[in-house]
Write a protein that holds these residues in place. Structure first.
Motif, PDB file in Angstrom:
ATOM      1  N   ILE A  17       0.838  -1.247  -0.011  1.00 29.88           N
ATOM      2  CA  ILE A  17       0.050  -0.174   0.156  1.00 29.88           C
ATOM      3  C   ILE A  17       1.031   1.153  -0.045  1.00 29.88           C
ATOM      4  CG2 ILE A  17      -1.479   1.369   1.332  1.00 29.88           C
ATOM      5  CD1 ILE A  17      -2.986  -1.275   2.189  1.00 29.88           C
ATOM      6  N   SER A  18       1.892   1.082   0.715  1.00 29.81           N
ATOM      7  CA  SER A  18       2.989   2.393   0.658  1.00 29.81           C
ATOM      8  C   SER A  18       3.404   2.624  -0.413  1.00 29.81           C
ATOM      9  CB  SER A  18       4.058   2.049   1.733  1.00 29.81           C
ATOM     10  OG  SER A  18       3.469   2.006   3.023  1.00 29.81           O
ATOM     11  N   ASN A  37       7.476  13.217   7.584  1.00 26.05           N
ATOM     12  CA  ASN A  37       6.309  12.126   7.711  1.00 26.05           C
ATOM     13  C   ASN A  37       6.579  11.103   8.705  1.00 26.05           C
ATOM     14  OD1 ASN A  37       5.695  14.056   5.562  1.00 26.05           O
ATOM     15  ND2 ASN A  37       5.097  12.148   4.223  1.00 26.05           N
ATOM     16  N   ILE A  38       7.990  11.208   9.431  1.00 27.01           N
ATOM     17  CA  ILE A  38       8.032  10.178  10.360  1.00 27.01           C
ATOM     18  C   ILE A  38       7.502  10.614  11.646  1.00 27.01           C
ATOM     19  CG2 ILE A  38       9.678   8.885  11.673  1.00 27.01           C
ATOM     20  CD1 ILE A  38      11.753   9.072   9.506  1.00 27.01           C
ATOM     21  N   PHE A  39       6.746   9.872  12.465  1.00 26.23           N
ATOM     22  CA  PHE A  39       6.077  10.117  13.879  1.00 26.23           C
ATOM     23  C   PHE A  39       6.610   9.192  14.899  1.00 26.23           C
ATOM     24  CE2 PHE A  39       2.691   7.998  11.308  1.00 26.23           C
ATOM     25  CZ  PHE A  39       2.199   7.013  12.262  1.00 26.23           C
ATOM     26  N   LEU A  40       6.603   9.746  15.857  1.00 30.36           N
ATOM     27  CA  LEU A  40       6.786   9.029  17.242  1.00 30.36           C
ATOM     28  C   LEU A  40       5.586   9.352  18.226  1.00 30.36           C
ATOM     29  CD1 LEU A  40      10.542   9.628  17.671  1.00 30.36           C
ATOM     30  CD2 LEU A  40       9.531   7.389  16.833  1.00 30.36           C
ATOM     31  N   GLY A  41       5.276   8.336  18.638  1.00 32.22           N
ATOM     32  CA  GLY A  41       4.271   8.645  20.116  1.00 32.22           C
ATOM     33  C   GLY A  41       3.933   7.489  20.540  1.00 32.22           C
ATOM     34  N   THR A  42       2.817   7.454  21.361  1.00 28.38           N
ATOM     35  CA  THR A  42       2.294   6.427  22.337  1.00 28.38           C
ATOM     36  C   THR A  42       0.789   6.381  22.435  1.00 28.38           C
ATOM     37  OG1 THR A  42       2.824   5.296  24.554  1.00 28.38           O
ATOM     38  CG2 THR A  42       2.507   7.695  24.523  1.00 28.38           C
ATOM     39  N   TYR A  63       5.084   6.148   9.621  1.00 29.22           N
ATOM     40  CA  TYR A  63       5.377   7.202   8.719  1.00 29.22           C
ATOM     41  C   TYR A  63       4.070   7.353   8.028  1.00 29.22           C
ATOM     42  CZ  TYR A  63       7.622   8.913   4.397  1.00 29.22           C
ATOM     43  OH  TYR A  63       8.011   9.627   3.551  1.00 29.22           O
ATOM     44  N   SER A  64       3.872   8.751   7.680  1.00 29.78           N
ATOM     45  CA  SER A  64       2.426   8.984   6.883  1.00 29.78           C
ATOM     46  C   SER A  64       2.886   8.950   5.580  1.00 29.78           C
ATOM     47  CB  SER A  64       2.136  10.690   7.137  1.00 29.78           C
ATOM     48  OG  SER A  64       1.662  10.554   8.594  1.00 29.78           O
ATOM     49  N   VAL A  65       2.388   7.878   4.995  1.00 28.27           N
ATOM     50  CA  VAL A  65       2.643   7.693   3.412  1.00 28.27           C
ATOM     51  C   VAL A  65       1.757   8.675   2.485  1.00 28.27           C
ATOM     52  CG1 VAL A  65       2.584   5.807   1.708  1.00 28.27           C
ATOM     53  CG2 VAL A  65       2.756   5.303   4.102  1.00 28.27           C
ATOM     54  N   THR A  66       0.869   9.039   2.874  1.00 29.29           N
ATOM     55  CA  THR A  66      -0.256   9.851   1.955  1.00 29.29           C
ATOM     56  C   THR A  66      -0.747  10.966   3.087  1.00 29.29           C
ATOM     57  OG1 THR A  66      -1.966   8.498   1.720  1.00 29.29           O
ATOM     58  CG2 THR A  66      -0.290   8.106   0.264  1.00 29.29           C
ATOM     59  N   LYS A  67      -1.747  11.495   2.469  1.00 30.40           N
ATOM     60  CA  LYS A  67      -2.507  12.390   3.422  1.00 30.40           C
ATOM     61  C   LYS A  67      -3.730  11.444   3.972  1.00 30.40           C
ATOM     62  CE  LYS A  67      -2.213  16.577   0.420  1.00 30.40           C
ATOM     63  NZ  LYS A  67      -2.685  17.667  -0.163  1.00 30.40           N
ATOM     64  N   TRP A  68      -3.778  10.241   3.612  1.00 28.25           N
ATOM     65  CA  TRP A  68      -4.981   9.511   4.182  1.00 28.25           C
ATOM     66  C   TRP A  68      -4.256   8.181   4.814  1.00 28.25           C
ATOM     67  CZ3 TRP A  68      -5.247   4.942   1.746  1.00 28.25           C
ATOM     68  CH2 TRP A  68      -4.845   4.567   0.390  1.00 28.25           C
ATOM     69  N   LEU A  69      -3.139   7.939   4.652  1.00 23.73           N
ATOM     70  CA  LEU A  69      -2.455   6.503   5.159  1.00 23.73           C
ATOM     71  C   LEU A  69      -1.452   6.629   6.211  1.00 23.73           C
ATOM     72  CD1 LEU A  69      -2.828   3.540   4.883  1.00 23.73           C
ATOM     73  CD2 LEU A  69      -1.140   3.758   2.980  1.00 23.73           C
ATOM     74  N   ASP A  70      -1.497   6.521   7.131  1.00 24.04           N
ATOM     75  CA  ASP A  70      -0.392   5.848   8.158  1.00 24.04           C
ATOM     76  C   ASP A  70       0.027   4.432   8.077  1.00 24.04           C
ATOM     77  OD1 ASP A  70      -0.433   8.515   8.610  1.00 24.04           O
ATOM     78  OD2 ASP A  70      -1.433   8.255  10.448  1.00 24.04           O
ATOM     79  N   ALA A  71       1.162   3.997   8.291  1.00 26.74           N
ATOM     80  CA  ALA A  71       1.890   2.767   8.536  1.00 26.74           C
ATOM     81  C   ALA A  71       3.120   2.803   9.535  1.00 26.74           C
ATOM     82  CB  ALA A  71       2.126   2.059   7.327  1.00 26.74           C
ATOM     83  N   GLY A  72       3.085   1.814  10.142  1.00 26.72           N
ATOM     84  CA  GLY A  72       4.041   1.840  11.347  1.00 26.72           C
ATOM     85  C   GLY A  72       3.966   0.555  12.102  1.00 26.72           C
ATOM     86  N   GLY A 100       3.842  -5.539  16.756  1.00 28.38           N
ATOM     87  CA  GLY A 100       3.192  -5.924  15.542  1.00 28.38           C
ATOM     88  C   GLY A 100       3.317  -4.798  14.561  1.00 28.38           C
ATOM     89  N   THR A 101       2.419  -4.597  13.698  1.00 29.09           N
ATOM     90  CA  THR A 101       2.480  -3.542  12.700  1.00 29.09           C
ATOM     91  C   THR A 101       1.087  -2.782  12.694  1.00 29.09           C
ATOM     92  OG1 THR A 101       1.421  -5.004  10.984  1.00 29.09           O
ATOM     93  CG2 THR A 101       3.843  -4.434  11.212  1.00 29.09           C
ATOM     94  N   PHE A 102       0.837  -1.495  12.254  1.00 28.88           N
ATOM     95  CA  PHE A 102      -0.489  -1.055  12.114  1.00 28.88           C
ATOM     96  C   PHE A 102      -0.531  -0.273  10.753  1.00 28.88           C
ATOM     97  CE2 PHE A 102       2.006   2.029  14.206  1.00 28.88           C
ATOM     98  CZ  PHE A 102       1.736   3.260  13.589  1.00 28.88           C
ATOM     99  N   LEU A 103      -1.870  -0.288  10.304  1.00 30.74           N
ATOM    100  CA  LEU A 103      -2.363   0.678   9.283  1.00 30.74           C
ATOM    101  C   LEU A 103      -3.360   1.562   9.811  1.00 30.74           C
ATOM    102  CD1 LEU A 103      -2.653  -1.436   6.199  1.00 30.74           C
ATOM    103  CD2 LEU A 103      -0.997   0.051   6.476  1.00 30.74           C
ATOM    104  N   ARG A 104      -3.268   2.622   9.805  1.00 28.66           N
ATOM    105  CA  ARG A 104      -4.416   3.822  10.015  1.00 28.66           C
ATOM    106  C   ARG A 104      -4.816   4.538   8.965  1.00 28.66           C
ATOM    107  NH1 ARG A 104      -1.560   6.401  14.606  1.00 28.66           N
ATOM    108  NH2 ARG A 104      -2.002   4.403  15.652  1.00 28.66           N
TER     109      ARG A 104
END
Length: 200
Positions: A17-18, A37-42, A63-72, A100-104
């Protein structure tokens, strides 16, 4: 081993998807990696029902791949307890850790869908409140959290969200299912910051 068969395709799906999303962005900055576009959080994980309680911490990097997709990738540390009931005399106290991984996916700027496969290692203390017998067990389990949430996200600056998810796999050992194998609602709230852009 069967849980790796779930996690590995999810990772490849994220990467696919990325790649697709980057190929379909405008010509400006096409195919370029952007540090901002790299983010760190909790996130704080909270789940509860009538006789159970779940609390956890979920640091993440993405990482915010696009305006509508985050993956990490995210890690998790959870505590789960469940009291005995009229249906079961077993009291549980579980501690687990995993990742694990996530898609938002953000179809709207305030609404997101989240898919998060995880693999967890669980240490369980169990007590039969009638007989007084106790036992300690160690096992592992895969889970697939799916849900919807509300949030704000400004790429390059900050983000925050509140998400409600359920584990859609039916693994009895999942930290997101009770001792009757019913899914526990997982309430997760998170926040984070984006890295500063590179100086030119």
């Amino acid at each position: 081993m069967k849980y790796l068969k779930i996690l590995i395709p999810c990772v490849f799906l994220s990467l696919s998807i990325s790649s697709f999303a980057q190929d379909n962005e405008g010509d400006e900055g096409k195919g370029k990696f952007k540090q901002e576009n790299i983010f760190l959080g909790t996130g704080l994980n909270l789940g509860f029902t009538n006789r159970s309680f779940n609390l956890g911490l979920n640091p993440e990097i993405g990482y915010s791949v696009t305006k509508w997709l985050d993956a990490g990738v995210s890690l998790n540390i959870n505590y789960f307890s469940q009291n005995a009931s009229e249906f079961s005399s077993i009291r549980l106290r579980n501690f687990n850790y995993g990742g694990g991984t996530f898609l938002r996916i953000w179809p709207l700027n305030f609404l997101h869908l989240q898919i998060q496969p995880e693999f967890n290692w669980i240490n369980s203390n169990q007590k039969d409140v009638i007989s007084g017998q106790t036992g300690t067990f160690k096992y592992n389990a895969g889970s697939l959290l799916v849900g919807v949430g509300y949030g704000t996200r400004i790429i390059g600056r900050q983000y925050s969200y509140v998400t409600l998810m359920l584990d859609v796999l039916q693994n009895r050992n999942s930290p997101y299912r009770d001792q009757y194998n019913d899914p526990l609602p997982v309430f997760r709230a998170g926040f984070g910051m984006y890295l500063k852009p590179k100086r030119r």
